[in-house]
Design a protein around this motif. Structure first.
Motif: not given
Length: 351
Positions: A102-117
């Motif tokens: 997120c370019n606004t709040c700078k939060k990052s969300f990571y993908g793993n082998q099966t899905h995006y969290d």
């Protein structure tokens, strides 16, 4: 799997259903819609054998805005669009090694082998979130494993559910405004309907969304067993139904199959669904219904509501309560199809 379900032609349907459609099975017998798009999705018998996942290829680390056709994912904190880092497009196979930022709040969300969290608590180390038992129950590996290997089939025996293929045929009328658009399969479980939506070719993008990591793992395993599965138009997302990670007014349709009773707060969930639906977008859900004494005796109805609030389970809402819920959350055109304790409801976002 389709063979597990019996022919519904012999089942009787109540004749007085208020605003409900009064010919549940006639709708099944009507001429098939969308002749140019033959429905190719067939529910296959599930094997308990798992296909070993191949190690992901080395990702190309470049930063790209999510393509316009798949730009609906948003930060669940500020609801601003997310930027995809690590792959060019979102798909089942691109999650591993990818990051949504997120370019606004700078939060990052990571993908793993099966899905995006894409949950608010994604990436936390010390803080943990516990949901009501009705939600946490489906996070257990055993429950996730047996859900599509016998559990879901039992719905047709005691709940009046007609079975996945028949349910999909019934909801196609409701989903007509969303054809060629995107659809979110909310609380998708092991992805039974998510896979049907993707295989049908009727939608440009299918988002299989669930809070249970193990359910998404099962969905991924079933997909890997299909050599010809169209992986390019399906993504798996872990998210909270009360904080949907989508841009407002960006979703064409939301489907929730037998999921509403497990939501901690149906009103919060449907309000979120209303927020993310575009004007004219459609919400279709199946659930259990009970028009017995709880629906007509105020004292009993209040007691049931207290039990539901305490347990976090909302089984057997009445048809009037479901309609009132949709209306309160800004949806219009409520309609329903009934068969015993089974009900399919639909409502849409005002244009």
């Amino acid at each position: 799997m389709a063979a597990v379900f019996s022919n519904l032609s012999s089942v009787s349907v109540p004749s007085q259903l208020g605003n409900s459609r009064r010919f549940f099975f006639k709708s099944c017998a009507r001429p098939r819609l969308f002749d140019k798009r033959i429905f190719a999705a067939k529910v296959r018998a599930s094997s308990t054998a798992f296909v070993e996942a191949k190690p992901p290829t080395e990702p190309i680390v470049v930063e790209n805005e999510v393509s316009s056709s798949k730009s609906i994912l948003a930060c669940p904190i500020c609801y601003e669009s997310l930027t995809l880092i690590g792959n060019h497009v979102l798909s089942v196979e691109s999650a591993a090694g990818s990051t949504l930022q997120c370019n606004t709040c700078k939060k990052s969300f990571y993908g793993n082998q099966t899905h995006y969290d894409v949950t608010v608590a994604s990436g936390t180390k010390d803080y943990g979130v516990r949901m009501p038992i009705s939600t946490e129950f489906f996070r257990f590996p055993l429950i996730s494993f047996i859900y599509e290997r016998g559990w879901r089939q039992s719905f047709s025996i005691w709940g009046g559910f007609p079975g996945p293929e028949k349910e999909f045929e019934l909801m196609r009328d409701f989903l007509k405004p969303a054809l060629d658009g995107n659809i979110v399969d909310a609380s998708c479980g092991s992805g039974l309907f998510s896979r049907l939506f993707a295989q049908s070719g009727l939608f440009s993008l299918v988002i299989a969304l669930d809070y249970s990591e193990n359910m998404l793992q099962q969905c991924y395993e079933f997909i890997k067993q299909e050599e010809t599965f169209p992986k390019e138009n399906l993504i798996l997302v872990r998210a909270d139904i009360s904080r949907l990670p989508f841009v407002s007014s960006s979703v064409d349709a939301v489907h929730a199959g037998a999921a509403l009773p497990c939501w901690p707060s149906p009103s919060t969930a449907v309000a979120e669904i209303s927020r993310v639906l575009r004007p004219g977008g459609v919400f279709v859900a199946t659930t259990y219904i009970f028009d017995g004494p709880f629906a007509f005796i105020p004292f009993l109805r209040r007691q049931r509501q207290i039990i539901a609030a305490t347990s976090g389970s909302h089984f057997f809402l009445s048809e009037r309560e479901l309609q009132d819920l949709c209306t309160a959350c800004g949806l219009v055109g409520f309609t329903s199809i009934r068969n015993g304790h089974f009900v399919m409801i639909s409502a849409s976002k005002p244009i």
